[in-house]
Design an enzyme around this catalytic site. Structure first.
Site, PDB file in Angstrom:
ATOM      1  CG  LEU A  64      -2.025  -0.998   1.355  1.00 38.24           C
ATOM      2  CD1 LEU A  64      -2.756  -0.844   2.682  1.00 38.24           C
ATOM      3  CD2 LEU A  64      -3.012  -0.884   0.192  1.00 38.24           C
ATOM      4  CG  ASP A  65       0.323   4.448  -2.832  1.00 34.58           C
ATOM      5  OD1 ASP A  65       1.028   3.565  -3.350  1.00 34.58           O
ATOM      6  OD2 ASP A  65      -0.488   5.148  -3.473  1.00 34.58           O
ATOM      7  CE  LYS A  66       5.684   8.944   4.498  1.00 33.34           C
ATOM      8  NZ  LYS A  66       6.773   9.923   4.284  1.00 33.34           N
ATOM      9  CB  THR A  68      -2.954   4.032   1.013  1.00 38.77           C
ATOM     10  OG1 THR A  68      -2.848   4.836  -0.166  1.00 38.77           O
ATOM     11  CG2 THR A  68      -4.258   3.261   0.961  1.00 38.77           C
TER      12      THR A  68
END
Length: 257
Positions: A64-66, A68
């Site tokens: 997951l993105d930082k 998110t």
């Protein structure tokens, strides 16, 4: 906003599901899953707290993105991680994200089919719409709106109600979406939402979010469904709404937690 390395107790408190093959944890927003080139806090550095008696810590089955938050799947041993990786690769695992976007679509549901490619060599992970890029497909559905437009009743994963605002308070026109990526491109939901003219609140790459501070990215991996066994129903996990998204979700009619 500085994020500290999670403690063992904090990691244990974020476990949403555990079985012999995998863990699903509630990833906090603002911390990367991997250690970056400059070091700093990262989730992997705290995985040792999640061994639960096994000789090795779990490993990431996806990313997951930082910025998110929400459901993040970890494999508990090598064979399990390989099996999970194949399920992700072949699109067998369904993921539903909640997002709050600026403005919003006129329709109540739809599908975005927009290929994506790298923006440039220097920012290799930043994406842009590109007719020659990789196929990218996102399904979306409106769960609520903050404007005077009719609020759509959400299903069992969230309750919607007519929005209300304090008297005299000016409210930005927002829409609460359920977004389901049918492909797994980097930043797919963020680029697709921005390309449609309704960027995700707090997106400081593709939208109007600030470089630092509030509002943070309003993108949350709300639900995941993992078909681990052919003979059993999929494992379904739901992550609670993070604090930084609660106010704007409530403006869109969200009543739950």
């Amino acid at each position: 906003m500085d994020i500290e390395q999670p403690t063992d107790d904090e990691m244990l408190a974020r476990v949403l599901h555990r079985d012999g093959l995998m863990l699903v944890i509630d990833k906090p927003a603002g911390i990367p899953v991997h250690k970056g080139p400059k070091g700093g806090p990262n989730l992997e550095a705290s995985f040792d707290a999640l061994r639960f008696g096994l000789p090795r810590p779990p490993v990431l089955a996806h990313r997951l993105d930082k910025e998110t938050s929400g459901c993040l799947v970890l494999g508990r041993h090598r064979k399990a991680t390989a099996s999970l990786g194949l399920l992700f690769k072949h699109g067998k695992i369904s993921k539903t994200y909640w997002a709050v976007v600026e403005g919003g679509p006129a329709e109540d549901e739809g599908t975005i089919e927009l290929p994506l490619g790298r923006r440039n060599a220097e920012r290799g992970w930043w994406q842009k719409p590109d007719p020659e890029g990789q196929p990218a497909i996102t399904k979306w559905r409106v769960l609520g709106r903050s404007s005077s437009r009719a609020t759509v009743q959400a299903d069992s994963s969230g309750s919607a109600a007519p929005p209300s605002h304090p008297e005299g308070e000016e409210t930005q026109n927002l829409t609460w979406l359920a977004m389901e990526p049918l492909t797994g491109r980097t930043h797919q939901l963020r680029v697709h939402a921005a390309a449609m003219g309704w960027p995700i609140v707090g997106d400081n790459i593709y939208g109007n979010g600030p470089r630092f501070g509030e509002p943070r990215l309003h993108l949350h991996a709300r639900e995941i469904s993992i078909p681990l066994s052919k003979n059993k129903p999929p494992v379904q996990v739901t992550a609670p709404v993070p604090a930084h998204m609660m106010e704007r979700l409530q403006q869109c009619g969200f009543l739950g937690a």
